[in-house]
Structure formats: structure tokens, C-alpha cells
Design an enzyme around this catalytic site. Sequence first.
Site, PDB file in Angstrom:
ATOM      1  N   SER A 157       0.898  -1.093   0.017  1.00  0.00           N
ATOM      2  CA  SER A 157       0.067  -0.060  -0.183  1.00  0.00           C
ATOM      3  C   SER A 157       0.692   1.378  -0.049  1.00  0.00           C
ATOM      4  O   SER A 157       0.265   2.500  -0.096  1.00  0.00           O
ATOM      5  CB  SER A 157      -0.870  -0.104   1.224  1.00  0.00           C
ATOM      6  OG  SER A 157      -1.957  -0.923   0.876  1.00  0.00           O
ATOM      7  N   LYS A 185      -0.072   3.645  -2.689  1.00  0.00           N
ATOM      8  CA  LYS A 185      -0.903   4.707  -2.564  1.00  0.00           C
ATOM      9  C   LYS A 185      -0.283   6.063  -2.416  1.00  0.00           C
ATOM     10  O   LYS A 185      -1.031   7.181  -2.669  1.00  0.00           O
ATOM     11  CB  LYS A 185      -1.719   4.521  -1.325  1.00  0.00           C
ATOM     12  CG  LYS A 185      -2.842   3.161  -1.635  1.00  0.00           C
ATOM     13  CD  LYS A 185      -3.716   3.066  -0.427  1.00  0.00           C
ATOM     14  CE  LYS A 185      -4.648   1.950  -0.855  1.00  0.00           C
ATOM     15  NZ  LYS A 185      -3.993   0.680  -0.326  1.00  0.00           N
ATOM     16  N   SER A 212      -5.933   3.441   4.361  1.00  0.00           N
ATOM     17  CA  SER A 212      -5.293   2.406   3.255  1.00  0.00           C
ATOM     18  C   SER A 212      -6.609   1.812   2.544  1.00  0.00           C
ATOM     19  O   SER A 212      -6.311   0.527   2.113  1.00  0.00           O
ATOM     20  CB  SER A 212      -4.449   1.636   3.717  1.00  0.00           C
ATOM     21  OG  SER A 212      -3.508   1.327   2.794  1.00  0.00           O
TER      22      SER A 212
END
Length: 418
Positions: free
Chosen positions: A63, A66, A121
Site C-alpha cells: 500500500s 498509494k 489505506s
Amino acid sequence: MKFITAFLLAIFMMVSVTSTAFAEDATLVKLPQVHGEGAYLIDVKSGQTLFMKNPDKPLAPASTTKIMTGLLAIERGNLNETVTASTTMLNNKLVYGTQIYLAPGEKLLLKDLLYALLLNSANDAAVDIAEYIGSDLPNFVDMMNQRALEIGATETHFQNPSGLTESGHVTTAHDLALIARVAYQNPVFAQYVRTKSQAISRSKADLPIQMVNENKLLWRDSAVDGIKTGYTAAAQNCLVASVTKDGRQLIGVILKSPGREIYTDMQDMFEYGFTQYKQTILKPTGSVISTAMVNNEPMNLIIDRPIYITTKLNEQSPTLDLRVIPTYTSALTSVEEGQVLANVEVLNKGTLLNTLPLKSSRSISAPTKQVKTHSYLPWVIGIIIMGIILPLFIWNKRYSDFQRCKQRRFTRRRESSN
């Protein structure tokens, strides 16, 4: 006696050598012991590397992907615009794992989706943002990869906006540090990733509204001010973190760490960066870096923020090279004070560290266009002469004719009277 003296001398030498060796060992600096497979520590202001471990090894970012998704959303989107979730939210091959449970047709402001993306997230928020910014997922992924190349992250290749495991979705500790540095220099992005928790507005009840930052260091250390965590079974634990102390900011990256020691490893990296390096100003704000010619006048090109240099303690400062690249392609006739006329690239042994704009130190106006009257002067004079002399000539001729005619009439009358 000689034997005893020699024996004591030998003991003395052994003790002296041992003491000296111990003293030398004590001065050795202990490098951070990072359990992750890849790690990188960068000084944000100077762009210089302070520590690295397998910096160019391709690894899954999970993640921390992101970071790029959020940066593009801020650069390309309108935070106050409403985003409508599509039916892609029902595709469990693209949307699974951590979610805020977006349903097709649900409307959220982009600024709230960013909180869900960067704090909680949420993978569905990542897909929703990607479709809003890029119109569709493939186009947004292309935008991610293009932006990575612009930043200099040449070993990074994204396949999706969330970081879920997918073949070919890789980065390196070095690349991720570059991406994080650029992202954090965006003040809107920095404000998001330093936020600990934030409530968002949802149109339906019984849905998550409180977004909580997953970065544990943000809660433990007041000097830590971002950035992003990540985890998948393939990527294991990933962490990008920022810390600011005594006017210095460091960004650290750890990829594929086996457990929760990733946080203490990051703190060890930060401690190493702060205690073993110092930062100084190479060129202060307002320094003249180059010149440009404007109307045959030299114009100073200055920087509006300092150029920093980071040096390891007890070592000589590295040599930085400055390369000036003009932004204009034709001759300059006028400039305004503060106008960007070039960029200066800061390099260390060929590695690009920073790019700063070079601005004009003053204004120079374009030359006033003067009308060339001298070429018309003969014509003007001729017209004036013709306008004055010709009527006089005509009047004089007529007057002469009149006088002659008058004289003739007088002569005839005189002859008649005789």
C-alpha cells in the site's frame, strides 16, 4: 632479571595494543541493523543518501503504492469535487482487502476519499480515485508510471492504484524514497499524511466514517510527520516514514520486513541520520547562480530558496555540481522581476539531487519603438514648399498679368484721347 624485564615489557606492549585497538573500535559508527530486504534513508532538503540496503532490488510496495495515487489525485483533481463510485466496486478481483465499503452510486468528496486512501489505506477508495482522475484504471496506471519516470524512479512499474499483489507491480527502496520526497514536498499531501485521524462524510448509515492513520510511528514520536504503511502476504511489512527535527527532515523506506520490528528499525535509521550527518547551506537564498542577456544587458539569475549539502561527521563535504538549463529558446527582450528564466540542477557525481528555479533579479522593459521620421522629411519639406511657394508663384503671375493688362488699357485710353 633480563627474562623478567622482557616478560613485563611484552605484557605492557600487549596491553597497549589492546587498549589502542579497543579505542579505535569504540570510534567506529554502528550502522542501522534493518531486517527488511530493502531500505533507504534520504535527506529531504539536500536530496542526499544517508543509508541504504539493497537500494535497487525490485520489491513489491504493497500500500505504499498509494503515495503515488494520492499525489496524482492532489495534482490533477479538485478536492472539493464529488466523486461517484462506479460498478467497479463490485469487482472482487480489483477491490478486496482493506475497504470503506463503497457501493456503486455512492458519492464522496475527493478530499474525503483521500483520507480513506492515505490514513485508512482503503483499496476501494484507491480505485474510485483512479477512475475519477484517469477516467479508467488503465489510463490512471499509465499516469502513475509516467509520473514515476518524471521523478526519476526508473525501476518502478505500477499495475494498479492500490498496491494489491499483481505480477510486475514493483519498486525499489531508492525509487520509493524519491517518490515520497516529491510527494511530501506538496503541502497538501504533507497535511494529509501527518493527520492521525479524520472523520469523513458518508451518505449512508452504518459505514466507516472515522479514518485512522495506520502509521504507528506517528502516534509514538511527535517528530514523525508521515507518510504511509503497507502490507500484503507477498510484500510483507512495508513502511515509508518522515521525521523532522532541528530544521532537518529525513525520509526512510523499509520494504519486505518480516515483522513489527520495522518500526524500531526505522527509528534506528532516523537516529543514525541525525547523529552521524550534519546539514549546511551551500548557497543561501538570493545567491546569483548564473546570468542571462536581456536587450544586451546582463541579468542575474538567483535562487529563491537555499541549496543544502549534507555531510557525514568527520568527513570532507561532497562536491556538488550545478548545471543551469535555460527555459527560454529565443532572445529575451523584456523580463519581470522574479520571472523564471532557467532551472539549476544540483548533482553529486552525476546523480541528480535537486532542481531549483532560477529567477530574474530585476525587471527590464522592452525597448520603445521609435518612428523613423527622417526618411519622410524631404517629402514633408517638399509639400510645405509646394504649399507655400506655388500659391505665391501663381498669385505673382496673376498679379503680373493683371498689371500688364492694366497698363495696356491705360495705353489704349491715352492713345484714344490724343
